[in-house]
Design a protein around this motif. Structure first.
Motif, PDB file in Angstrom:
ATOM      1  N   ALA A   1     -27.474 108.197 -56.821  1.00  0.00           N
ATOM      2  CA  ALA A   1     -27.323 109.082 -57.969  1.00  0.00           C
ATOM      3  C   ALA A   1     -26.837 107.975 -58.863  1.00  0.00           C
ATOM      4  O   ALA A   1     -26.434 106.982 -58.819  1.00  0.00           O
ATOM      5  N   ALA A   2     -27.305 108.289 -59.918  1.00  0.00           N
ATOM      6  CA  ALA A   2     -27.124 107.663 -62.186  1.00  0.00           C
ATOM      7  C   ALA A   2     -26.058 107.842 -62.140  1.00  0.00           C
ATOM      8  O   ALA A   2     -25.488 108.805 -61.779  1.00  0.00           O
ATOM      9  N   ALA A   3     -25.160 107.110 -62.362  1.00  0.00           N
ATOM     10  CA  ALA A   3     -23.169 108.220 -63.580  1.00  0.00           C
ATOM     11  C   ALA A   3     -23.135 107.406 -64.280  1.00  0.00           C
ATOM     12  O   ALA A   3     -24.211 105.792 -64.102  1.00  0.00           O
ATOM     13  N   ILE A   4     -23.160 108.116 -65.282  1.00  0.00           N
ATOM     14  CA  ILE A   4     -22.667 107.495 -66.973  1.00  0.00           C
ATOM     15  C   ILE A   4     -21.327 107.979 -67.675  1.00  0.00           C
ATOM     16  O   ILE A   4     -20.845 109.486 -66.747  1.00  0.00           O
ATOM     17  N   GLY A   5     -20.830 107.466 -67.935  1.00  0.00           N
ATOM     18  CA  GLY A   5     -19.530 107.786 -68.442  1.00  0.00           C
ATOM     19  C   GLY A   5     -19.661 108.758 -69.836  1.00  0.00           C
ATOM     20  O   GLY A   5     -20.954 108.885 -70.634  1.00  0.00           O
ATOM     21  N   THR A   6     -18.786 109.116 -70.240  1.00  0.00           N
ATOM     22  CA  THR A   6     -18.863 110.312 -71.533  1.00  0.00           C
ATOM     23  C   THR A   6     -19.187 109.295 -72.843  1.00  0.00           C
ATOM     24  O   THR A   6     -19.349 109.690 -73.830  1.00  0.00           O
ATOM     25  N   THR A   7     -18.514 107.673 -72.891  1.00  0.00           N
ATOM     26  CA  THR A   7     -19.074 106.991 -73.800  1.00  0.00           C
ATOM     27  C   THR A   7     -19.928 106.540 -73.965  1.00  0.00           C
ATOM     28  O   THR A   7     -20.115 105.323 -74.634  1.00  0.00           O
ATOM     29  N   GLY A   8     -21.047 106.777 -72.549  1.00  0.00           N
ATOM     30  CA  GLY A   8     -22.209 106.011 -72.866  1.00  0.00           C
ATOM     31  C   GLY A   8     -22.428 104.678 -71.515  1.00  0.00           C
ATOM     32  O   GLY A   8     -22.995 103.829 -71.280  1.00  0.00           O
ATOM     33  N   LYS A   9     -21.406 104.362 -71.175  1.00  0.00           N
ATOM     34  CA  LYS A   9     -21.016 102.859 -69.997  1.00  0.00           C
ATOM     35  C   LYS A   9     -21.690 103.456 -68.453  1.00  0.00           C
ATOM     36  O   LYS A   9     -21.145 104.737 -67.732  1.00  0.00           O
ATOM     37  N   PRO A  10     -22.606 103.101 -68.445  1.00  0.00           N
ATOM     38  CA  PRO A  10     -23.292 103.191 -66.847  1.00  0.00           C
ATOM     39  C   PRO A  10     -22.547 102.221 -65.915  1.00  0.00           C
ATOM     40  O   PRO A  10     -22.277 101.426 -66.187  1.00  0.00           O
ATOM     41  N   PHE A  11     -22.124 103.377 -65.077  1.00  0.00           N
ATOM     42  CA  PHE A  11     -21.407 102.807 -64.389  1.00  0.00           C
ATOM     43  C   PHE A  11     -22.097 101.786 -63.031  1.00  0.00           C
ATOM     44  O   PHE A  11     -23.837 102.619 -63.026  1.00  0.00           O
ATOM     45  N   THR A  12     -22.763 101.349 -62.310  1.00  0.00           N
ATOM     46  CA  THR A  12     -23.766 100.505 -61.551  1.00  0.00           C
ATOM     47  C   THR A  12     -22.779  99.795 -60.487  1.00  0.00           C
ATOM     48  O   THR A  12     -21.626  99.431 -59.962  1.00  0.00           O
ATOM     49  N   GLU A  13     -23.655  99.439 -59.772  1.00  0.00           N
ATOM     50  CA  GLU A  13     -22.663  98.750 -57.890  1.00  0.00           C
ATOM     51  C   GLU A  13     -22.325  98.074 -58.365  1.00  0.00           C
ATOM     52  O   GLU A  13     -21.391  97.247 -57.784  1.00  0.00           O
ATOM     53  N   SER A  14     -22.796  97.023 -59.411  1.00  0.00           N
ATOM     54  CA  SER A  14     -22.334  95.862 -59.610  1.00  0.00           C
ATOM     55  C   SER A  14     -20.956  95.496 -60.474  1.00  0.00           C
ATOM     56  O   SER A  14     -20.787  94.905 -60.480  1.00  0.00           O
TER      57      SER A  14
END
Length: 164
Positions: A94-107
């Protein structure tokens, strides 16, 4: 819950108890025809739209996180400020995004988890006494851009996966 085969478009899960961008998520989801599940440990008012569902879970540490991690599947989008939850969702595709717009990525998730642990330790020993900076209008704008990008990527990936 569902698998990519049973829903040809991504679903959005909101870790909702402290989420400041729920209204923005509802608007983007409506525009893209996505289902939204709002997960919280108490009742909260949500839009009376067929695509929005409130899932109330029992109170307790990580109960909402556990529910989201269990029900999200590859190509879904999870909105959370919780870094360990983001890591669990990324592990499922799944994709995960923080509430401030920062995407969480595998890296980036490993570094985010390490920073979280360090900050927690510093708070425990009294070196840091303040919390995160206040949510700003720029955060809302960054979030909308990140959510649009995540939706576009997820829809594209699902369409490619559905091709024979």
């Amino acid at each position: 819950m569902t698998s990519p085969e049973s829903h040809p478009r991504p679903a959005v899960f909101i870790d909702a108890d402290a989420c400041p961008v729920k209204d923005e998520i509802y608007k983007v989801a409506a525009r893209h025809g996505l289902d939204v599940t709002v997960v919280a440990n108490r009742f909260m008012v949500t839009p009376r739209e067929a695509f929005v569902r409130l899932q109330v879970v029992p109170e307790g540490p990580d109960v909402a996180d556990d529910w989201i991690a269990e029900h999200c599947v590859a190509h879904d989008i999870v909105v959370t400020a919780d870094i360990p939850l983001a890591a669990r969702c990324l592990a499922k595709g799944a994709a995960a995004i923080g509430t401030t717009g920062k995407p969480f990525t595998e890296s980036s998730i490993g570094s985010a988890l390490a920073t979280r642990e360090l900050m927690s330790h510093l708070r425990e020993i009294g070196e840091i006494t303040g919390g995160p900076r206040p949510f700003a209008a720029r955060d809302r704008s960054n979030f909308l851009q990140a959510l649009e990008l995540a939706v576009t990527r997820s829809k594209r990936a699902l369409a490619e996966a559905a091709r024979p």
